[in-house]
Design a protein around this motif. Structure first.
Motif, PDB file in Angstrom:
ATOM      1  N   GLU A   1       2.387  -2.717  -6.422  1.00 27.75           N
ATOM      2  CA  GLU A   1       3.767  -2.776  -6.891  1.00 27.75           C
ATOM      3  C   GLU A   1       3.918  -3.810  -8.016  1.00 27.75           C
ATOM      4  O   GLU A   1       4.575  -3.540  -9.027  1.00 27.75           O
ATOM      5  CB  GLU A   1       4.701  -3.124  -5.733  1.00 27.75           C
ATOM      6  CG  GLU A   1       6.162  -3.147  -6.129  1.00 27.75           C
ATOM      7  CD  GLU A   1       7.061  -3.516  -4.976  1.00 27.75           C
ATOM      8  OE1 GLU A   1       7.989  -2.751  -4.693  1.00 27.75           O
ATOM      9  OE2 GLU A   1       6.815  -4.582  -4.355  1.00 27.75           O
ATOM     10  N   GLU A   2       3.298  -4.962  -7.866  1.00 25.08           N
ATOM     11  CA  GLU A   2       3.359  -5.987  -8.911  1.00 25.08           C
ATOM     12  C   GLU A   2       2.667  -5.515 -10.182  1.00 25.08           C
ATOM     13  O   GLU A   2       3.144  -5.771 -11.293  1.00 25.08           O
ATOM     14  CB  GLU A   2       2.742  -7.291  -8.416  1.00 25.08           C
ATOM     15  CG  GLU A   2       3.584  -7.999  -7.385  1.00 25.08           C
ATOM     16  CD  GLU A   2       2.906  -9.214  -6.788  1.00 25.08           C
ATOM     17  OE1 GLU A   2       1.742  -9.502  -7.164  1.00 25.08           O
ATOM     18  OE2 GLU A   2       3.525  -9.866  -5.934  1.00 25.08           O
TER      19      GLU A   2
ATOM     20  N   LEU B   1       9.853  -5.741   4.323  1.00 25.82           N
ATOM     21  CA  LEU B   1       9.054  -5.239   5.446  1.00 25.82           C
ATOM     22  C   LEU B   1       7.858  -6.134   5.722  1.00 25.82           C
ATOM     23  O   LEU B   1       7.486  -6.356   6.885  1.00 25.82           O
ATOM     24  CB  LEU B   1       8.592  -3.809   5.164  1.00 25.82           C
ATOM     25  CG  LEU B   1       9.674  -2.742   5.176  1.00 25.82           C
ATOM     26  CD1 LEU B   1       9.097  -1.401   4.732  1.00 25.82           C
ATOM     27  CD2 LEU B   1      10.310  -2.634   6.555  1.00 25.82           C
ATOM     28  N   PHE B   2       7.260  -6.689   4.669  1.00 22.13           N
ATOM     29  CA  PHE B   2       6.119  -7.590   4.842  1.00 22.13           C
ATOM     30  C   PHE B   2       6.548  -8.867   5.559  1.00 22.13           C
ATOM     31  O   PHE B   2       5.838  -9.351   6.455  1.00 22.13           O
ATOM     32  CB  PHE B   2       5.493  -7.901   3.478  1.00 22.13           C
ATOM     33  CG  PHE B   2       4.248  -8.738   3.558  1.00 22.13           C
ATOM     34  CD1 PHE B   2       3.150  -8.309   4.286  1.00 22.13           C
ATOM     35  CD2 PHE B   2       4.171  -9.950   2.898  1.00 22.13           C
ATOM     36  CE1 PHE B   2       1.992  -9.079   4.358  1.00 22.13           C
ATOM     37  CE2 PHE B   2       3.019 -10.713   2.960  1.00 22.13           C
ATOM     38  CZ  PHE B   2       1.929 -10.281   3.691  1.00 22.13           C
TER      39      PHE B   2
ATOM     40  N   VAL C   1      -3.759  -5.311  13.388  1.00 19.15           N
ATOM     41  CA  VAL C   1      -2.901  -6.232  12.625  1.00 19.15           C
ATOM     42  C   VAL C   1      -3.586  -6.624  11.319  1.00 19.15           C
ATOM     43  O   VAL C   1      -2.944  -6.656  10.260  1.00 19.15           O
ATOM     44  CB  VAL C   1      -2.543  -7.475  13.468  1.00 19.15           C
ATOM     45  CG1 VAL C   1      -1.889  -8.557  12.621  1.00 19.15           C
ATOM     46  CG2 VAL C   1      -1.622  -7.077  14.610  1.00 19.15           C
ATOM     47  N   ALA C   2      -4.880  -6.897  11.358  1.00 20.38           N
ATOM     48  CA  ALA C   2      -5.608  -7.248  10.137  1.00 20.38           C
ATOM     49  C   ALA C   2      -5.599  -6.079   9.150  1.00 20.38           C
ATOM     50  O   ALA C   2      -5.396  -6.282   7.943  1.00 20.38           O
ATOM     51  CB  ALA C   2      -7.041  -7.655  10.470  1.00 20.38           C
ATOM     52  N   SER C   3      -5.778  -4.882   9.639  1.00 16.02           N
ATOM     53  CA  SER C   3      -5.752  -3.700   8.766  1.00 16.02           C
ATOM     54  C   SER C   3      -4.376  -3.507   8.153  1.00 16.02           C
ATOM     55  O   SER C   3      -4.260  -3.213   6.950  1.00 16.02           O
ATOM     56  CB  SER C   3      -6.138  -2.446   9.559  1.00 16.02           C
ATOM     57  OG  SER C   3      -7.414  -2.588  10.111  1.00 16.02           O
ATOM     58  N   LEU C   4      -3.341  -3.665   8.947  1.00 18.98           N
ATOM     59  CA  LEU C   4      -1.977  -3.536   8.438  1.00 18.98           C
ATOM     60  C   LEU C   4      -1.677  -4.601   7.395  1.00 18.98           C
ATOM     61  O   LEU C   4      -1.028  -4.335   6.378  1.00 18.98           O
ATOM     62  CB  LEU C   4      -0.987  -3.612   9.600  1.00 18.98           C
ATOM     63  CG  LEU C   4       0.413  -3.081   9.367  1.00 18.98           C
ATOM     64  CD1 LEU C   4       0.400  -1.664   8.832  1.00 18.98           C
ATOM     65  CD2 LEU C   4       1.201  -3.130  10.668  1.00 18.98           C
ATOM     66  N   TYR C   5      -2.174  -5.818   7.618  1.00 16.69           N
ATOM     67  CA  TYR C   5      -2.005  -6.897   6.641  1.00 16.69           C
ATOM     68  C   TYR C   5      -2.660  -6.518   5.315  1.00 16.69           C
ATOM     69  O   TYR C   5      -2.071  -6.696   4.246  1.00 16.69           O
ATOM     70  CB  TYR C   5      -2.587  -8.202   7.185  1.00 16.69           C
ATOM     71  CG  TYR C   5      -2.432  -9.358   6.229  1.00 16.69           C
ATOM     72  CD1 TYR C   5      -1.247 -10.075   6.162  1.00 16.69           C
ATOM     73  CD2 TYR C   5      -3.468  -9.722   5.376  1.00 16.69           C
ATOM     74  CE1 TYR C   5      -1.095 -11.128   5.273  1.00 16.69           C
ATOM     75  CE2 TYR C   5      -3.326 -10.768   4.482  1.00 16.69           C
ATOM     76  CZ  TYR C   5      -2.128 -11.469   4.444  1.00 16.69           C
ATOM     77  OH  TYR C   5      -1.985 -12.496   3.552  1.00 16.69           O
ATOM     78  N   VAL C   6      -3.867  -5.992   5.368  1.00 17.15           N
ATOM     79  CA  VAL C   6      -4.579  -5.595   4.146  1.00 17.15           C
ATOM     80  C   VAL C   6      -3.809  -4.483   3.429  1.00 17.15           C
ATOM     81  O   VAL C   6      -3.680  -4.506   2.199  1.00 17.15           O
ATOM     82  CB  VAL C   6      -6.029  -5.160   4.473  1.00 17.15           C
ATOM     83  CG1 VAL C   6      -6.689  -4.482   3.285  1.00 17.15           C
ATOM     84  CG2 VAL C   6      -6.847  -6.357   4.931  1.00 17.15           C
TER      85      VAL C   6
ATOM     86  N   LEU D   1      -2.303  -4.859  -0.327  1.00 18.85           N
ATOM     87  CA  LEU D   1      -2.698  -3.903  -1.352  1.00 18.85           C
ATOM     88  C   LEU D   1      -1.463  -3.234  -1.956  1.00 18.85           C
ATOM     89  O   LEU D   1      -1.359  -3.106  -3.186  1.00 18.85           O
ATOM     90  CB  LEU D   1      -3.642  -2.855  -0.766  1.00 18.85           C
ATOM     91  CG  LEU D   1      -4.169  -1.803  -1.730  1.00 18.85           C
ATOM     92  CD1 LEU D   1      -4.994  -2.464  -2.842  1.00 18.85           C
ATOM     93  CD2 LEU D   1      -5.001  -0.780  -0.995  1.00 18.85           C
ATOM     94  N   ALA D   2      -0.519  -2.838  -1.126  1.00 19.66           N
ATOM     95  CA  ALA D   2       0.713  -2.208  -1.619  1.00 19.66           C
ATOM     96  C   ALA D   2       1.517  -3.175  -2.479  1.00 19.66           C
ATOM     97  O   ALA D   2       2.057  -2.783  -3.530  1.00 19.66           O
ATOM     98  CB  ALA D   2       1.552  -1.712  -0.442  1.00 19.66           C
TER      99      ALA D   2
END
Length: 146
Positions: A132-133, A17-18, A118-123, A127-128
């Motif tokens: 996950e890592e 999705l990223f 878009v910047a907020s979605l990128y952050v 973070l997700a």
């Protein structure tokens, strides 16, 4: 002999999705770059945005963004680290233009909202992915403990 496909890491749904998100932003960056090139060469705005007809601040902004946006598009499409950096430079420049000097560049509220979204979605994505890592690393540590 085992096939080599076991050596390739599996991508999670979040990673996929990223990448889709980055490629969507890449397409929009290419569109913005083409719009600025169209303006500077006189193709759009019935030739009124041609480089020689622009005032100095618009000459600087339009020529810089006409170069940065397509290069950012390439970096985002290839999902390399410098792609988002160039997008931040281009989007930040546009935010500065329309927010800081509306008397020169006008006020494009929709564009400002889009860049912030878009910047907020990128952050959120970053973070997700980090969480996950971290979770995967914790699982590996628990498995390795005696």
């Amino acid at each position: 002999m085992e096939p080599d496909s076991h050596a390739t890491p599996k991508r999670s749904l979040l990673d996929i999705l990223f990448v889709i998100f980055l490629r969507g932003v890449a397409i929009s960056c290419l569109w913005f770059g083409l719009q600025y090139w169209g303006m500077v060469v006189g193709y759009s705005f019935e030739g009124r945005g041609r480089f020689d007809l622009l005032n100095f601040p618009w000459r600087v902004a339009a020529s810089a963004l006409a170069v940065v946006y397509p290069v950012a598009s390439l970096g985002l499409w290839l999902t390399v680290s410098w792609g988002p950096v160039l997008w931040v430079i281009a989007a930040g420049s546009q935010l500065a233009m329309f927010q800081g000097w509306p008397e020169i560049f006008g006020n494009n509220v929709l564009l400002q909202i889009m860049h912030i979204f878009v910047a907020s979605l990128y952050v959120v994505f970053r973070l997700a992915i980090w969480l996950e890592e971290k979770r995967k690393m914790d699982e590996r540590v628990r498995v390795d403990l005696p």
